[in-house]
Design a protein around this motif. Structure first.
Motif, short mmCIF file in Angstrom:
data_model
loop_
_atom_site.label_atom_id
_atom_site.label_comp_id
_atom_site.label_asym_id
_atom_site.label_seq_id
_atom_site.Cartn_x
_atom_site.Cartn_y
_atom_site.Cartn_z
N UNK A 92 0.83 -1.20 0.00
CA UNK A 92 0.00 0.00 0.00
C UNK A 92 0.87 1.26 0.00
N UNK A 93 0.30 2.34 -0.51
CA UNK A 93 1.04 3.61 -0.61
C UNK A 93 1.43 4.16 0.76
N UNK A 94 0.55 4.04 1.72
CA UNK A 94 0.77 4.64 3.03
C UNK A 94 1.74 3.85 3.91
N UNK A 95 2.24 2.73 3.42
CA UNK A 95 3.13 1.89 4.24
C UNK A 95 4.40 2.65 4.63
N UNK A 110 4.48 4.12 7.98
CA UNK A 110 4.68 3.21 9.09
C UNK A 110 6.15 3.04 9.45
N UNK A 111 7.03 3.36 8.52
CA UNK A 111 8.45 3.17 8.80
C UNK A 111 9.02 4.22 9.75
N UNK A 112 8.21 5.20 10.07
CA UNK A 112 8.69 6.27 10.97
C UNK A 112 7.93 6.29 12.29
N UNK A 113 7.35 5.16 12.68
CA UNK A 113 6.68 5.08 13.99
C UNK A 113 7.71 5.17 15.10
N UNK A 114 7.37 5.89 16.14
CA UNK A 114 8.24 6.02 17.30
C UNK A 114 7.38 6.15 18.54
N UNK A 115 7.15 5.06 19.24
CA UNK A 115 6.31 5.11 20.43
C UNK A 115 7.07 5.67 21.62
#
Length: 163
Positions: free
Chosen positions: A34-37, A40-45
């Protein structure tokens, strides 16, 4: 009776978490197209290294490095066969997202069993889920931040040598 719920909840949580790895991989392979994936590579909890230490992420990292878990995803290791930092980072994103998907799925299972079997059982399902899915995801996020620093350093070095 309480001990029985604790032990059975934790063991059930471990087994469901292991199954969630496979489900997470399958769903992640669908999401990766998907385009929006890329977002997700910049998630930082957890961005604070101090908080990472407080929750015991360094101990978890030691367990992963010094037990048979180190053989699970060998594509995440930097070495002579694997030098491309961007590819390693991409593999880390895949692993992180798969674990997050697994975490969400098992969290739903834990909520269901908290209601149907009891809070103690569901809580220990969730504890196993945290250890088997959330901590690996947090570790990947921490490692991605370190890889990003390396990539930035290499880009600065390359820019300086061109001048």
């Amino acid at each position: 009776m309480l001990t029985k719920h604790i032990i059975s909840g934790f063991l059930f949580g471990l087994s469901v978490s292991l199954i969630s790895w496979t489900v997470g991989l399958i769903l992640n392979s669908i999401l990766a197209k998907r385009r929006y994936y890329q977002k997700l590579s910049h998630l930082n909890f957890i961005t604070s290294s101090k908080l990472n230490r407080r929750i015991g992420l360094r101990y978890f990292k030691w367990v992963v490095k010094n037990t048979p878990f180190k053989y699970f995803n060998t594509q995440l290791k930097l070495g002579p066969k694997n030098k491309d930092l961007r590819q390693i980072r991409y593999q880390m994103t895949l692993a992180e997202t798969s674990h997050l998907i697994g975490f969400i799925l098992v969290m739903l299972v834990a909520v269901y069993y908290s209601i149907t079997k009891g809070l103690v059982f569901g809580s220990f399902v969730m504890l196993a889920n945290i250890l088997m899915n959330l901590y690996p995801s947090l570790l990947q996020q921490q490692n991605k931040r370190r890889i990003d620093q390396l990539i930035r350093k290499l880009n600065n070095v390359n820019r300086d040598t061109v001048r």
